[in-house]
Design a protein around this motif. Sequence first.
Motif, mmCIF file in Angstrom:
data_model
loop_
_atom_site.group_PDB
_atom_site.id
_atom_site.type_symbol
_atom_site.label_atom_id
_atom_site.label_comp_id
_atom_site.label_asym_id
_atom_site.label_seq_id
_atom_site.Cartn_x
_atom_site.Cartn_y
_atom_site.Cartn_z
ATOM 1 N N GLN A 102 0.825 -1.199 0.000
ATOM 2 C CA GLN A 102 0.000 0.000 0.000
ATOM 3 C C GLN A 102 0.861 1.251 0.000
ATOM 4 O O GLN A 102 1.941 1.286 0.598
ATOM 5 C CB GLN A 102 -0.912 0.040 1.239
ATOM 6 C CG GLN A 102 -1.896 -1.095 1.336
ATOM 7 C CD GLN A 102 -2.857 -0.897 2.504
ATOM 8 O OE1 GLN A 102 -2.826 0.125 3.193
ATOM 9 N NE2 GLN A 102 -3.717 -1.868 2.731
ATOM 10 N N VAL A 103 0.367 2.266 -0.688
ATOM 11 C CA VAL A 103 0.954 3.609 -0.640
ATOM 12 C C VAL A 103 -0.144 4.568 -0.228
ATOM 13 O O VAL A 103 -1.186 4.650 -0.879
ATOM 14 C CB VAL A 103 1.525 4.027 -2.017
ATOM 15 C CG1 VAL A 103 2.068 5.451 -1.932
ATOM 16 C CG2 VAL A 103 2.602 3.071 -2.474
ATOM 17 N N GLN A 104 0.066 5.270 0.876
ATOM 18 C CA GLN A 104 -0.956 6.165 1.409
ATOM 19 C C GLN A 104 -0.405 7.576 1.553
ATOM 20 O O GLN A 104 0.543 7.810 2.294
ATOM 21 C CB GLN A 104 -1.450 5.666 2.769
ATOM 22 C CG GLN A 104 -2.606 6.489 3.343
ATOM 23 C CD GLN A 104 -3.278 5.788 4.506
ATOM 24 O OE1 GLN A 104 -3.276 4.575 4.593
ATOM 25 N NE2 GLN A 104 -3.854 6.557 5.414
ATOM 26 N N PRO A 105 -0.975 8.554 0.836
ATOM 27 C CA PRO A 105 -0.501 9.940 0.949
ATOM 28 C C PRO A 105 -0.732 10.492 2.354
ATOM 29 O O PRO A 105 -1.534 9.964 3.132
ATOM 30 C CB PRO A 105 -1.351 10.681 -0.091
ATOM 31 C CG PRO A 105 -1.881 9.628 -1.006
ATOM 32 C CD PRO A 105 -2.040 8.399 -0.157
ATOM 33 N N ALA A 106 -0.034 11.578 2.654
ATOM 34 C CA ALA A 106 -0.186 12.215 3.960
ATOM 35 C C ALA A 106 -1.616 12.710 4.148
ATOM 36 O O ALA A 106 -2.240 13.225 3.216
ATOM 37 C CB ALA A 106 0.793 13.381 4.077
ATOM 38 N N ASP A 107 -2.132 12.517 5.351
ATOM 39 C CA ASP A 107 -3.469 12.981 5.752
ATOM 40 C C ASP A 107 -4.606 12.296 4.981
ATOM 41 O O ASP A 107 -5.755 12.746 5.054
ATOM 42 C CB ASP A 107 -3.595 14.503 5.583
ATOM 43 C CG ASP A 107 -2.576 15.267 6.407
ATOM 44 O OD1 ASP A 107 -2.272 14.802 7.523
ATOM 45 O OD2 ASP A 107 -2.086 16.309 5.926
ATOM 46 N N ALA A 108 -4.314 11.259 4.235
ATOM 47 C CA ALA A 108 -5.368 10.529 3.513
ATOM 48 C C ALA A 108 -5.994 9.492 4.427
ATOM 49 O O ALA A 108 -5.319 8.895 5.273
ATOM 50 C CB ALA A 108 -4.800 9.853 2.274
ATOM 51 N N ARG A 109 -7.292 9.279 4.256
ATOM 52 C CA ARG A 109 -8.007 8.317 5.089
ATOM 53 C C ARG A 109 -7.864 6.892 4.590
ATOM 54 O O ARG A 109 -8.099 5.948 5.339
ATOM 55 C CB ARG A 109 -9.482 8.692 5.175
ATOM 56 C CG ARG A 109 -9.755 9.960 5.973
ATOM 57 C CD ARG A 109 -11.220 10.281 6.022
ATOM 58 N NE ARG A 109 -11.772 10.592 4.701
ATOM 59 C CZ ARG A 109 -13.045 10.865 4.474
ATOM 60 N NH1 ARG A 109 -13.905 10.852 5.474
ATOM 61 N NH2 ARG A 109 -13.453 11.150 3.252
ATOM 62 N N MET A 110 -7.497 6.730 3.331
ATOM 63 C CA MET A 110 -7.318 5.394 2.791
ATOM 64 C C MET A 110 -6.135 5.393 1.826
ATOM 65 O O MET A 110 -5.667 6.452 1.404
ATOM 66 C CB MET A 110 -8.589 4.915 2.070
ATOM 67 C CG MET A 110 -8.994 5.760 0.881
ATOM 68 S SD MET A 110 -10.516 5.174 0.091
ATOM 69 C CE MET A 110 -9.989 3.563 -0.495
ATOM 70 N N ALA A 111 -5.650 4.201 1.517
ATOM 71 C CA ALA A 111 -4.486 4.070 0.651
ATOM 72 C C ALA A 111 -4.794 4.589 -0.748
ATOM 73 O O ALA A 111 -5.865 4.338 -1.303
ATOM 74 C CB ALA A 111 -4.047 2.615 0.578
ATOM 75 N N GLY A 112 -3.843 5.327 -1.312
ATOM 76 C CA GLY A 112 -4.029 5.817 -2.670
ATOM 77 C C GLY A 112 -3.888 4.720 -3.700
ATOM 78 O O GLY A 112 -4.596 4.699 -4.709
ATOM 79 N N LEU A 113 -2.968 3.772 -3.447
ATOM 80 C CA LEU A 113 -2.738 2.664 -4.365
ATOM 81 C C LEU A 113 -2.439 1.414 -3.561
ATOM 82 O O LEU A 113 -1.670 1.446 -2.600
ATOM 83 C CB LEU A 113 -1.569 2.970 -5.301
ATOM 84 C CG LEU A 113 -1.167 1.860 -6.269
ATOM 85 C CD1 LEU A 113 -2.275 1.620 -7.296
ATOM 86 C CD2 LEU A 113 0.140 2.196 -6.978
ATOM 87 N N THR A 114 -3.040 0.302 -3.952
ATOM 88 C CA THR A 114 -2.768 -0.978 -3.313
ATOM 89 C C THR A 114 -2.473 -2.017 -4.391
ATOM 90 O O THR A 114 -3.013 -1.961 -5.493
ATOM 91 C CB THR A 114 -3.957 -1.463 -2.460
ATOM 92 O OG1 THR A 114 -5.097 -1.678 -3.313
ATOM 93 C CG2 THR A 114 -4.316 -0.440 -1.393
#
Length: 489
Positions: free
Chosen positions: A203-215
């Motif tokens: 998983q890659v999750q941007p800062a302050d994001a509630r869910m992963a941007g890419l899985t």
Amino acid sequence: MRKSFVALGAVLGLVVIGAASIPFAEDFAAARLKAGLAQQGVKVETVQVGLLARSVSLGNVVGGPNGELKVDTWEASGLAWPLDELLKGRLPLRGLDWGDPLHVARLYLRNFRLATPDAGNTWTIGELTGTDIDLPRYDAAYDGPFRNQVMVARLLGALSVGRLEQRDFTYVSLEQMSQGAASVSLSGYRQGLIEALEMKDFQVQPADARMAGLTVGDVTARSVDLRRPIAIASSIDWEPGTPIGRVPMAEGRLSGFGGDLMTRYGLSLGSVSTETVREGEFSRSRFRVEDFVLAPSLRSVEALGMLLVLQSMNLKEVRLGFDCSTLEDRARHVLKFEGCKLSGQDLAEISLTAQVIDTDDEFWRAIDEADLFGVLGTKAALSSARLVIADKSLLQRSLQAKARLSGQTLAAERAALAAEIRRFQPPGVLITQDMSKVFDAVARFVEQGGTLTLDAMPQPALGLEKIDYLLKPGADLVNALGLTATVSR
């Protein structure tokens, strides 16, 4: 006979005394180890040393003034490291110097966390198990600004690991972007060569994001060769941003794509895979992208524009696939693109074949180092290329969409586009009769559909060092490339 019994009794007595003294020796060693680690700035709640098993177990480890290092459990068995070094607190956990050798039969960590306040990075591992870890002595001489990074690369170039498994791995950058995986397993690592690698739920999750941007659900690879990037990163001249070149592998596959980014734009992707078969200086590779789907919905503001475009073309979704095979024959100085095909279900198929000859050592060096600009300065030459565009419905759908926006009929839009192509005069290019024939073939393709074939057969072969000629004002592109175009139904 009596003397024999006395001697045997003495030996047995020494064994008993020695066995009885082992617990005391282990307690003494544990106390010395705890004190040695404290001198290194590492606090440990519990320490156990097994002299016969050559094992060390630490509990509740905290290092650094602000607790930069934390480990709930650290266990190593089958240690091949001088006992006096262990007693001084010199462990693979904290006290080893760069370049020191080490062998560990089994290493286990639980709830590991390491933060680097200066760089703002954090690594966490829920659980890690490694077996047959062997690190011979390696070069630690370096006087430069990136010592830690270069030393890690040199360590990886010397290290061998039988098997490594870790769970719940996470890396958080200074920008608070996190990357992680539920599990990673690696087997047969030998100084940069990996026999097999498997990763689950990356998983890659941007800062302050509630869910992963890419899985990515599954990542697998076999026979991965990291020796080139490791050698580059081990150099005294290395600095961040230096290209690492290609990473050869026999097989690689990514599947199970998801995440907020995919959902937001109505994207889905089945798998991305690569396969390579090597025999000496000959290799054949295949790269595939399967089941790529674009299906935007009204629920996404970002995909609204694309949704309107698809609706104007009477499409609910677009399905694409890509398949490309290449052949490298270094002994014969040839590179071939045997078949690269982009296919859209019921829309179009685009395929490309090409052959580059007279490839020299500089050409292959540039290819291996992924230096595209370096390729242009070599003696390699393009001997042939073919681009085939087979229209199934894409051309008509596109013109229908344009007709709806302009208020013109489909026939009028088709005729207008064909006329524009015939009149087209690209700036800085020599307009010849042969070029007009090429444009006329493209215009007829627009008018009647079917299959457009563009062939390049330069005579002689076009050297890559002459590419700059094609960019000069007044260049005769058609003659230089030996370009022709045909249309078939």
